[in-house]
Write a protein that holds these residues in place. Sequence first.
Motif, PDB file in Angstrom:
ATOM      1  N   UNK A 288       8.202  14.015  -5.831  1.00 35.41           N
ATOM      2  CA  UNK A 288       8.756  15.275  -5.357  1.00 35.41           C
ATOM      3  C   UNK A 288       8.088  16.429  -6.099  1.00 35.41           C
TER       4      UNK A 288
ATOM      5  N   UNK B 147       0.845  -1.216   0.000  1.00 34.03           N
ATOM      6  CA  UNK B 147       0.000   0.000   0.000  1.00 34.03           C
ATOM      7  C   UNK B 147       0.871   1.254   0.000  1.00 34.03           C
ATOM      8  N   UNK B 148       2.007   1.128   0.617  1.00 31.47           N
ATOM      9  CA  UNK B 148       2.912   2.271   0.750  1.00 31.47           C
ATOM     10  C   UNK B 148       3.351   2.729  -0.629  1.00 31.47           C
ATOM     11  N   UNK B 149       3.218   3.971  -0.900  1.00 29.93           N
ATOM     12  CA  UNK B 149       3.743   4.434  -2.170  1.00 29.93           C
ATOM     13  C   UNK B 149       4.425   5.779  -1.946  1.00 29.93           C
ATOM     14  N   UNK B 150       5.348   6.117  -2.789  1.00 30.09           N
ATOM     15  CA  UNK B 150       6.047   7.384  -2.645  1.00 30.09           C
ATOM     16  C   UNK B 150       5.313   8.444  -3.460  1.00 30.09           C
ATOM     17  N   UNK B 151       5.071   9.582  -2.833  1.00 28.15           N
ATOM     18  CA  UNK B 151       4.479  10.677  -3.606  1.00 28.15           C
ATOM     19  C   UNK B 151       5.609  11.392  -4.332  1.00 28.15           C
TER      20      UNK B 151
ATOM     21  N   UNK C 253       9.245  14.818   2.621  1.00 31.85           N
ATOM     22  CA  UNK C 253       9.140  14.906   1.166  1.00 31.85           C
ATOM     23  C   UNK C 253       8.576  13.633   0.561  1.00 31.85           C
TER      24      UNK C 253
ATOM     25  N   UNK D 211      -4.383  11.716   1.220  1.00 35.79           N
ATOM     26  CA  UNK D 211      -3.874  10.382   0.931  1.00 35.79           C
ATOM     27  C   UNK D 211      -4.104   9.544   2.186  1.00 35.79           C
ATOM     28  N   UNK D 212      -3.689   8.282   2.170  1.00 36.52           N
ATOM     29  CA  UNK D 212      -4.042   7.389   3.272  1.00 36.52           C
ATOM     30  C   UNK D 212      -3.526   7.895   4.620  1.00 36.52           C
TER      31      UNK D 212
ATOM     32  N   UNK E 286      12.898   3.406   3.985  1.00 38.74           N
ATOM     33  CA  UNK E 286      11.702   3.925   4.663  1.00 38.74           C
ATOM     34  C   UNK E 286      11.742   3.688   6.169  1.00 38.74           C
TER      35      UNK E 286
ATOM     36  N   UNK F 238       8.777   7.726   4.368  1.00 42.37           N
ATOM     37  CA  UNK F 238       9.429   7.149   3.199  1.00 42.37           C
ATOM     38  C   UNK F 238      10.603   7.985   2.692  1.00 42.37           C
TER      39      UNK F 238
ATOM     40  N   UNK G 268       4.908   7.672   7.664  1.00 43.11           N
ATOM     41  CA  UNK G 268       4.373   6.370   8.028  1.00 43.11           C
ATOM     42  C   UNK G 268       4.080   6.201   9.509  1.00 43.11           C
TER      43      UNK G 268
ATOM     44  N   UNK H 151       9.506   2.941   9.169  1.00 46.57           N
ATOM     45  CA  UNK H 151       8.156   2.440   9.374  1.00 46.57           C
ATOM     46  C   UNK H 151       7.551   2.833  10.704  1.00 46.57           C
TER      47      UNK H 151
ATOM     48  N   UNK I 164       5.711  10.015   1.814  1.00 47.50           N
ATOM     49  CA  UNK I 164       4.699   9.534   2.769  1.00 47.50           C
ATOM     50  C   UNK I 164       5.242   9.503   4.200  1.00 47.50           C
TER      51      UNK I 164
ATOM     52  N   UNK J 274      -0.013   9.534   4.120  1.00 47.41           N
ATOM     53  CA  UNK J 274       0.702   9.289   2.876  1.00 47.41           C
ATOM     54  C   UNK J 274       0.807  10.548   2.034  1.00 47.41           C
ATOM     55  N   UNK J 275       0.095  11.607   2.428  1.00 52.59           N
ATOM     56  CA  UNK J 275       0.190  12.863   1.673  1.00 52.59           C
ATOM     57  C   UNK J 275       1.419  13.665   2.098  1.00 52.59           C
TER      58      UNK J 275
ATOM     59  N   UNK K 147      11.750  25.539  -2.687  1.00 53.50           N
ATOM     60  CA  UNK K 147      12.151  24.400  -1.843  1.00 53.50           C
ATOM     61  C   UNK K 147      13.532  24.644  -1.269  1.00 53.50           C
TER      62      UNK K 147
END
Lengths: 75, 424
Positions: free
Chosen positions: A7, A1-5, B265, B224-225, B311, B287, B269, B313, B267, B243-244, A16
């Motif tokens: 940059x 489920x973990x995903x990287x958003x 920068x 996000x989640x 990551x 992450x 966790x 956790x 998600x 996750x945002x 930045x």
Amino acid sequence: VKKKTPQASANNSILQAQKLVDQLQIEACMERFKISLTAADLVRYCQGHRRSDPLITGISSSSNPFKDKKTCVLL
Amino acid sequence: MSQDPLEGCRISAGKKSAVSLGKALHPPNLLVVVEGTCGACVAASPVSAPEGSCSYNVAHHHLCVCVRVCMAWQGLQKGETLASLKQESENLRRKLEEERGKLTDVELHQVAEKVETVAALSIKTRRVLKGHGNKVLSMDWCKDKRRLVSSSQDGKVIVWDAFTLNKEHGITLPCTWVMACAYAPSGCAVACGGLDNKCSVVPLSLDRNENVTAKKKSVAMHTNYVSGCSFTNSDMQLLTSSGDGTCALWDVESGQLLQSFHGHTADVLSLDLAPSETGNTFVSGGCDMKANVWDMRSGQNIQSFDNHQSDINCVKYYPSGDAFASASDDATCRFYDLRADREVAVYQKDSIIFGASSVDFSLSGRLLFAGYNDYTINVWDVLKGTRVSVLFGHENRVSRVRVSPDGTALCSASWDNTLRVSRT
């Protein structure tokens, strides 16, 4: 489920970079202490609370609500 | 260059607008990202100027593009370039490392040499909580030391009595993957959230017949989640990680956002609040491989640690609040001293190659329980850096480990659909 958003897009790169410089300047102002002092405090805390740490000292069966109860026999 | 090289193009400050560029632009020192599709070609192929470059050839196409120039342009007018800012941040980083290095006069394990070793632990599984239909993703103890709440991929949140194995409440959420759950300090409510991008608070009723799911109230809204949640020292405020890439503090009653925390920068966790005596801070990990410490009132990121190679956790404060530990996909757990502002221990072994998902300290802070993706729980001596014990039993990844509030038991949640409560 973990995903990287992803940059932020490159057009924000100056913003930045400026934020990063500002952040690092804040962190640079922090007062820090020697590890010999801070580590001694951490050790002292552990030792001071050792006796009240059940997972280190163990608990007697009588006061352990999780220990399986022995069956009782009706005489 | 005093002249705006994009003169003639309609651009409003900070906004995207459609511009037609029929000529090649070669503005030196202008950082522009031009994105869009060619109006002549049917296929969408984004045209963008790589960061730092100053020219791009658009001679062959008529582009309808979104030109996001203004921020970069303003920055340049101030005389700063990206390059000079990057140089400054490099210098600051180097200076920070130097400062931290000066304070490393001794290692933690050296200070702990005289401390007696921990006796071999004889921790055994005393209860197995079965009932979830899928992976258990999170759990939290109630302050009464016997109840706990767990959440699962099956969309359910269950409140258990760990002594009797009784399921006291069952809450059904409309989403799967409920990644976060927390017990309110009063014991009268639980918070939960996950793939629904929300964190909801559910008051628990003493009346068994009452449908608790119906009283569920959405408090937090992310884009996000929701990966983690925690009540502050009262039932009235909720802290969430998402996750945002942000963390946020919410008023439970009104659902109002009280403070948001930006800096990660990728998600986020995990989060953990500092023990109440130490003050208004919390730590988060994500992450981006960074662990950040935040001031809850100002929203400011006050300390940052980037030692992990993958990551993060889970993050958890040491009981005194002067340090914290982290668990990472890089198969290590690390310990950070907040007053020395650096990592002071790495808990690792060549034989441990799977990611660590969760950590928690025993009551005195001497032991660190860490759950791993190889189905085991390793118990580390925090001060000496050595492994004290390995706990087996779960038949799939361990997703969360939590020591009970009175320090007598360890609860572990797993992808094998069960929770285990272990004690000496």
